[in-house]
Design a protein around this motif. Structure first.
Motif, mmCIF file in Angstrom:
data_model
loop_
_atom_site.group_PDB
_atom_site.id
_atom_site.type_symbol
_atom_site.label_atom_id
_atom_site.label_comp_id
_atom_site.label_asym_id
_atom_site.label_seq_id
_atom_site.Cartn_x
_atom_site.Cartn_y
_atom_site.Cartn_z
ATOM 1 N N GLY A 240 0.823 -1.209 0.000
ATOM 2 C CA GLY A 240 0.000 0.000 0.000
ATOM 3 C C GLY A 240 0.854 1.254 0.000
ATOM 4 N N ILE A 241 0.830 1.994 1.127
ATOM 5 C CA ILE A 241 1.527 3.278 1.196
ATOM 6 C C ILE A 241 3.045 3.124 1.130
ATOM 7 C CG2 ILE A 241 -0.345 4.417 2.453
ATOM 8 C CD1 ILE A 241 1.226 3.984 5.022
ATOM 9 N N GLY A 242 3.556 1.928 1.485
ATOM 10 C CA GLY A 242 5.004 1.725 1.449
ATOM 11 C C GLY A 242 5.496 1.038 0.196
ATOM 12 N N TYR A 243 4.627 0.910 -0.804
ATOM 13 C CA TYR A 243 4.981 0.131 -2.001
ATOM 14 C C TYR A 243 6.168 0.734 -2.752
ATOM 15 C CZ TYR A 243 4.674 -2.207 -6.500
ATOM 16 O OH TYR A 243 4.976 -2.923 -7.626
ATOM 17 N N GLN A 244 6.104 2.041 -3.051
ATOM 18 C CA GLN A 244 7.156 2.642 -3.875
ATOM 19 C C GLN A 244 8.514 2.583 -3.196
ATOM 20 O OE1 GLN A 244 6.362 6.598 -5.338
ATOM 21 N NE2 GLN A 244 8.287 6.739 -6.431
ATOM 22 N N ALA A 251 15.351 -2.378 -5.513
ATOM 23 C CA ALA A 251 16.163 -2.112 -6.715
ATOM 24 C C ALA A 251 17.580 -1.711 -6.335
ATOM 25 C CB ALA A 251 15.505 -1.008 -7.536
ATOM 26 N N ILE A 252 17.691 -0.802 -5.357
ATOM 27 C CA ILE A 252 19.016 -0.323 -4.944
ATOM 28 C C ILE A 252 19.837 -1.460 -4.349
ATOM 29 C CG2 ILE A 252 20.229 1.207 -3.339
ATOM 30 C CD1 ILE A 252 17.867 3.176 -3.664
ATOM 31 N N ALA A 270 7.367 -2.541 -14.650
ATOM 32 C CA ALA A 270 6.103 -2.185 -13.998
ATOM 33 C C ALA A 270 6.052 -2.532 -12.515
ATOM 34 C CB ALA A 270 4.927 -2.828 -14.722
ATOM 35 N N TYR A 271 7.212 -2.785 -11.886
ATOM 36 C CA TYR A 271 7.233 -3.030 -10.442
ATOM 37 C C TYR A 271 7.416 -1.717 -9.674
ATOM 38 C CZ TYR A 271 7.760 -7.982 -11.588
ATOM 39 O OH TYR A 271 7.558 -9.248 -12.084
ATOM 40 N N LEU A 272 8.403 -0.943 -10.066
ATOM 41 C CA LEU A 272 8.710 0.318 -9.387
ATOM 42 C C LEU A 272 8.011 1.472 -10.090
ATOM 43 C CD1 LEU A 272 10.332 1.992 -7.329
ATOM 44 C CD2 LEU A 272 12.241 1.979 -8.957
ATOM 45 N N PRO A 273 7.174 2.250 -9.380
ATOM 46 C CA PRO A 273 6.522 3.403 -10.002
ATOM 47 C C PRO A 273 7.529 4.515 -10.328
ATOM 48 C CG PRO A 273 5.408 2.740 -7.959
ATOM 49 C CD PRO A 273 6.715 2.016 -8.002
ATOM 50 N N GLU A 274 7.197 5.302 -11.329
ATOM 51 C CA GLU A 274 7.969 6.497 -11.702
ATOM 52 C C GLU A 274 9.433 6.187 -12.036
ATOM 53 O OE1 GLU A 274 6.905 9.587 -12.170
ATOM 54 O OE2 GLU A 274 4.836 9.110 -11.642
ATOM 55 N N VAL A 275 9.665 5.113 -12.788
ATOM 56 C CA VAL A 275 11.052 4.740 -13.110
ATOM 57 C C VAL A 275 11.743 5.775 -13.996
ATOM 58 C CG1 VAL A 275 10.739 2.267 -12.818
ATOM 59 C CG2 VAL A 275 10.246 3.316 -15.032
ATOM 60 N N PHE A 281 16.902 7.127 -9.962
ATOM 61 C CA PHE A 281 18.153 6.858 -9.246
ATOM 62 C C PHE A 281 18.224 5.399 -8.802
ATOM 63 C CE2 PHE A 281 20.746 6.723 -5.364
ATOM 64 C CZ PHE A 281 21.920 7.306 -5.819
ATOM 65 N N ALA A 282 17.073 4.833 -8.419
ATOM 66 C CA ALA A 282 17.030 3.437 -7.996
ATOM 67 C C ALA A 282 17.356 2.497 -9.158
ATOM 68 C CB ALA A 282 15.662 3.100 -7.409
ATOM 69 N N ILE A 283 16.880 2.840 -10.350
ATOM 70 C CA ILE A 283 17.182 2.018 -11.527
ATOM 71 C C ILE A 283 18.671 2.101 -11.870
ATOM 72 C CG2 ILE A 283 16.665 1.654 -13.973
ATOM 73 C CD1 ILE A 283 14.377 0.950 -12.072
ATOM 74 N N ILE A 284 19.248 3.280 -11.724
ATOM 75 C CA ILE A 284 20.691 3.439 -11.957
ATOM 76 C C ILE A 284 21.472 2.551 -10.999
ATOM 77 C CG2 ILE A 284 22.623 5.064 -11.809
ATOM 78 C CD1 ILE A 284 20.629 7.282 -12.648
ATOM 79 N N ALA A 285 21.065 2.550 -9.717
ATOM 80 C CA ALA A 285 21.742 1.728 -8.718
ATOM 81 C C ALA A 285 21.591 0.242 -9.017
ATOM 82 C CB ALA A 285 21.182 2.045 -7.331
ATOM 83 N N GLU A 286 20.394 -0.158 -9.487
ATOM 84 C CA GLU A 286 20.151 -1.567 -9.781
ATOM 85 C C GLU A 286 20.984 -2.038 -10.965
ATOM 86 O OE1 GLU A 286 16.454 -4.601 -10.906
ATOM 87 O OE2 GLU A 286 16.182 -2.432 -11.001
#
Length: 379
Positions: A240-244, A251-252, A270-275, A281-286
């Protein structure tokens, strides 16, 4: 002959070449912008294909509607002597208000997500608040310069008018609502005001009042309260509220030291919103891992250092105030984005400068960088 000489002198003044700009700042800026396009190309590939059946749609859009207009604006603010803008100082305030208020015009304003922060004209979206960051910084720098340090230090002549101008702008941004952008306005404005000679006790009272206002706002707005609760305990409601934030931390963490490899992110499916926006930044780290992430943070830190050095070496107070405001805006926004997506601050919805998707944001940031380099070449 006298008229021709007068025209030439006037042109030299307005397009004054001055000395050499800060080439180190320019090189770092270029590296960050190019890296941003490369990172965006990977982060947006799945989303682009799902929506347009073109893997590179987003990055091409960023180049056409962000980078190219941004280069034009960069050259415009770089070539024209920044001291000219002081003559039109009130104009910058009016332009700021028009930009921020335009999103409320029926048929013109557009809503994406929870915020009505865009203008939609013939299918092209434009976010006025991004340029308002620059116009308000120019206005506030000119206002502080004309006031002088003695009046800026004074409560009645300096602090009260400052709070009035900042409050009016923040009210328009909050009405959209866009808390992250409002925080950037506040941070950049306080940096300008402090650089101009503001009294620390006045800024302290302003900080306490602002904190109280944010707490009251969070208690009244459920979405803000939920963001704060997910920050305190991300694992309490992971679906819910902690999903993102949970997906971002996943990812990080999964990136490890060297990353999964460029283009191999799993969270962008489609797992992480606002990629392509707040979460890039999270995608860069992943994909690229801890070492590259540290280098990215170092580049932003070095850009901040060079920017504040430009402010320190400015030949006049007006240039110093503008430079401090611009680098304060870009630095605070970068720090806030990285802190938010790493779980070090509550979610606010703020893009990473020069990297996140957003043509308006990239163009406005490049315009600000051009103005900063204009100040540097006068040093």
């Amino acid at each position: 002959q006298k008229m021709k000489l007068h025209i030439l002198q006037n042109l030299r003044h307005r397009f004054n070449k001055g000395g050499k700009p800060d080439y180190i700042f320019l090189i770092i800026l270029g590296i960050i912008v190019l890296f941003g396009l490369v990172a965006l190309a990977s982060a947006s590939s799945v989303y682009s294909y799902q929506r347009w059946e073109n893997t590179y749609h987003i990055v091409v859009h960023q180049i056409l509607f962000g980078l190219l207009p941004g280069i034009v604006l960069f050259l415009f603010f770089y070539l024209i002597n920044y001291r000219l803008w002081l003559r039109f100082n009130f104009f910058w305030l009016i332009l700021t208000i028009i930009l921020l208020a335009s999103v409320f015009i029926p048929g013109l304003g557009a809503k994406f997500g929870t915020a009505k922060s865009w203008i939609d004209i013939f299918g092209f979206s434009f976010q006025p608040s991004e340029f308002a960051k620059l116009t308000f910084a120019i206005f506030l720098a000119g206002w502080c310069f004309r006031k002088g340090k003695d009046k800026i230090y004074d409560f009645s002549y300096g602090f009260i008018p400052f709070v009035f101008y900042l409050g009016a702008v923040c009210a328009l941004v909050l009405a959209q609502p866009d808390l992250g952008t409002m925080l950037v306005f506040v941070a950049a404005s306080i940096i300008i005001f402090y650089t101009a000679g503001a009294k620390l006790s006045h800024l302290g009272w302003l900080g306490l009042s602002g904190l109280a206002a944010v707490i009251i706002l969070a208690l009244k707005k459920n979405y803000l309260l939920n963001r704060f609760l997910s920050y305190i305990n991300p694992a309490a409601d992971p679906q819910g509220i902690g999903y993102q934030i949970n997906q971002a931390l996943l990812a990080i963490g999964s990136g490890g030291l060297f990353g999964r490899g460029y283009g191999n992110s799993e969270q962008k499916f489609a797992y992480l919103p606002e990629v392509i926006g707040d979460s890039i930044f999270a995608i860069i780290a992943e994909e690229l891992g801890f070492i590259i992430v540290v280098l990215v943070i170092f580049l932003f830190a070095f850009l901040m250092y060079r920017g504040f050095k430009i402010a320190k070496l400015a030949t006049d107070e007006y240039g110093k105030y503008i430079a401090a405001g611009i680098i304060g805006w870009l630095s605070f926004q970068a720090c806030l984005n990285i802190a938010v997506i790493s779980g070090l601050a509550p979610l606010t919805g703020i893009p990473l400068p020069f990297i996140s998707f957003g043509g308006t944001a990239l163009a406005a940031s490049l315009a600000a960088a051009g103005l900063l380099l204009n100040i540097s070449k006068q040093n």
